[in-house]
Design a protein around this motif. Structure first.
Motif, PDB file in Angstrom:
ATOM      1  N   TYR A 116       0.838  -1.203   0.000  1.00 54.60           N
ATOM      2  CA  TYR A 116       0.000   0.000   0.000  1.00 54.60           C
ATOM      3  C   TYR A 116       0.872   1.253   0.000  1.00 54.60           C
ATOM      4  O   TYR A 116       0.605   2.213  -0.727  1.00 54.60           O
ATOM      5  N   GLY A 117       1.932   1.228   0.779  1.00 52.18           N
ATOM      6  CA  GLY A 117       2.829   2.380   0.820  1.00 52.18           C
ATOM      7  C   GLY A 117       3.487   2.646  -0.524  1.00 52.18           C
ATOM      8  O   GLY A 117       3.672   3.803  -0.912  1.00 52.18           O
ATOM      9  N   THR A 118       3.843   1.596  -1.240  1.00 55.09           N
ATOM     10  CA  THR A 118       4.437   1.790  -2.566  1.00 55.09           C
ATOM     11  C   THR A 118       3.440   2.410  -3.525  1.00 55.09           C
ATOM     12  O   THR A 118       3.794   3.256  -4.354  1.00 55.09           O
ATOM     13  N   LEU A 119       2.181   2.014  -3.426  1.00 53.20           N
ATOM     14  CA  LEU A 119       1.149   2.641  -4.254  1.00 53.20           C
ATOM     15  C   LEU A 119       1.068   4.141  -3.963  1.00 53.20           C
ATOM     16  O   LEU A 119       0.923   4.956  -4.889  1.00 53.20           O
ATOM     17  N   LEU A 120       1.178   4.514  -2.686  1.00 51.01           N
ATOM     18  CA  LEU A 120       1.149   5.939  -2.335  1.00 51.01           C
ATOM     19  C   LEU A 120       2.409   6.645  -2.834  1.00 51.01           C
ATOM     20  O   LEU A 120       2.350   7.819  -3.246  1.00 51.01           O
ATOM     21  N   GLN A 121       3.529   5.960  -2.816  1.00 47.49           N
ATOM     22  CA  GLN A 121       4.762   6.532  -3.358  1.00 47.49           C
ATOM     23  C   GLN A 121       4.596   6.851  -4.851  1.00 47.49           C
ATOM     24  O   GLN A 121       4.971   7.931  -5.325  1.00 47.49           O
ATOM     25  N   VAL A 122       3.999   5.939  -5.595  1.00 49.29           N
ATOM     26  CA  VAL A 122       3.708   6.174  -7.015  1.00 49.29           C
ATOM     27  C   VAL A 122       2.702   7.309  -7.169  1.00 49.29           C
ATOM     28  O   VAL A 122       2.864   8.198  -8.017  1.00 49.29           O
ATOM     29  N   PHE A 123       1.669   7.282  -6.364  1.00 50.04           N
ATOM     30  CA  PHE A 123       0.614   8.295  -6.392  1.00 50.04           C
ATOM     31  C   PHE A 123       1.195   9.704  -6.276  1.00 50.04           C
ATOM     32  O   PHE A 123       0.940  10.576  -7.110  1.00 50.04           O
ATOM     33  N   PHE A 124       2.015   9.931  -5.263  1.00 45.44           N
ATOM     34  CA  PHE A 124       2.572  11.258  -5.044  1.00 45.44           C
ATOM     35  C   PHE A 124       3.707  11.592  -6.009  1.00 45.44           C
ATOM     36  O   PHE A 124       3.938  12.764  -6.310  1.00 45.44           O
ATOM     37  N   SER A 125       4.411  10.599  -6.507  1.00 43.04           N
ATOM     38  CA  SER A 125       5.552  10.858  -7.395  1.00 43.04           C
ATOM     39  C   SER A 125       5.124  11.232  -8.811  1.00 43.04           C
ATOM     40  O   SER A 125       5.700  12.139  -9.423  1.00 43.04           O
ATOM     41  N   VAL A 126       4.129  10.522  -9.359  1.00 46.60           N
ATOM     42  CA  VAL A 126       3.834  10.712 -10.782  1.00 46.60           C
ATOM     43  C   VAL A 126       2.372  10.948 -11.129  1.00 46.60           C
ATOM     44  O   VAL A 126       2.065  11.382 -12.242  1.00 46.60           O
ATOM     45  N   ALA A 127       1.447  10.650 -10.221  1.00 43.78           N
ATOM     46  CA  ALA A 127       0.037  10.656 -10.607  1.00 43.78           C
ATOM     47  C   ALA A 127      -0.657  11.999 -10.445  1.00 43.78           C
ATOM     48  O   ALA A 127      -1.709  12.225 -11.054  1.00 43.78           O
ATOM     49  N   LEU A 128      -0.105  12.889  -9.628  1.00 45.36           N
ATOM     50  CA  LEU A 128      -0.799  14.148  -9.372  1.00 45.36           C
ATOM     51  C   LEU A 128       0.161  15.166  -8.771  1.00 45.36           C
ATOM     52  O   LEU A 128       1.301  14.845  -8.438  1.00 45.36           O
TER      53      LEU A 128
END
Length: 237
Positions: A116-128
């Protein structure tokens, strides 16, 4: 300064609808694309288990969906609405900005492959851009706010601790405004919104706003990137 016109075009009831006409804003220094550090607090790795769900919002759901469809360990991604009532979970109503809904995605993932934390890392890094309040790029309104809808206490802690971690590290030049709120319900969006990135790659909105997000995922997270998109059948409601 160069500005582009961004169009969101999609079929509806045999017609073609044009929505989200807006000037595409230049990228601010706060959103220079960089791989953010992994969360210091995350779920413990597991060798096997049941799939889990993350519900996230950050602008138009087409781009968020496209990013997570390319993350290894993600089983399926569904575009939809969260934050409001069932009877207002329809695109035309959500677009008014008065329903409480945010355009969201439901990410079903295998915690043995991606945390779950890795998904949030992706979320904040590239998704928005998590510093934009009630908007993302050319889209404005509360329906485009950034939100982490947590499903349990562990997700809440991982999300709040990660935002605090990024804030301490001054990862962005402006405050993070992403909300962390309990998930009440997720409502799948209409069928024509599902996998829009893949089905309409030449749409100018996709080209200017969403294709760069997927490219950044591939560049910054090569070990996580998968070229094949994951599809899920969603019934029109």
């Amino acid at each position: 300064m160069i500005r582009y016109r961004a169009f969101r075009i999609f079929p509806l009831a045999g017609a073609v609808l044009l929505a989200g006409l807006a000037a595409c804003q230049p990228v601010a220094t706060a959103t220079e694309v960089t791989r953010l550090p992994a969360p210091a607090v995350d779920a413990a790795p597991i060798s096997a288990g049941h799939d889990q769900v993350a519900v996230l919002a950050g602008g138009c759901f087409w781009g968020i969906e496209a990013v997570f469809e390319h993350v290894k360990g993600v089983r399926k991604v569904t575009a939809g609405y969260s934050g409001g009532a069932a009877d207002t979970a329809h695109y035309e109503m959500v677009g008014s900005g008065t329903t409480g809904h945010a355009e969201s995605v439901e990410v079903e993932f295998d915690p043995a492959q991606v945390s779950y934390g890795t998904l949030l890392q992706v979320f904040f890094s590239v998704a928005l851009n998590p510093t934009e309040l009630n908007r993302q790029g050319p889209d404005s309104g509360t329906q485009y706010r950034s939100v982490i809808f947590y499903g349990n206490a562990q997700q809440q802690k991982i999300a709040t601790d990660y935002i605090a971690q990024l804030t301490r590290a001054k990862a962005f030049s402006a405050p993070i405004v992403t909300q962390v709120v309990p998930l009440q319900a997720f409502y799948p969006a209409e069928a024509y919104h599902q996998h829009y990135y893949d089905l309409h790659p030449d749409n100018p909105y996709i080209v200017f706003n969403d294709a760069p997000k997927v490219a950044h995922l591939q560049k910054l997270f090569p070990a996580l990137y998968q070229p094949e998109q994951q599809f899920v059948e969603v019934q029109l409601h």
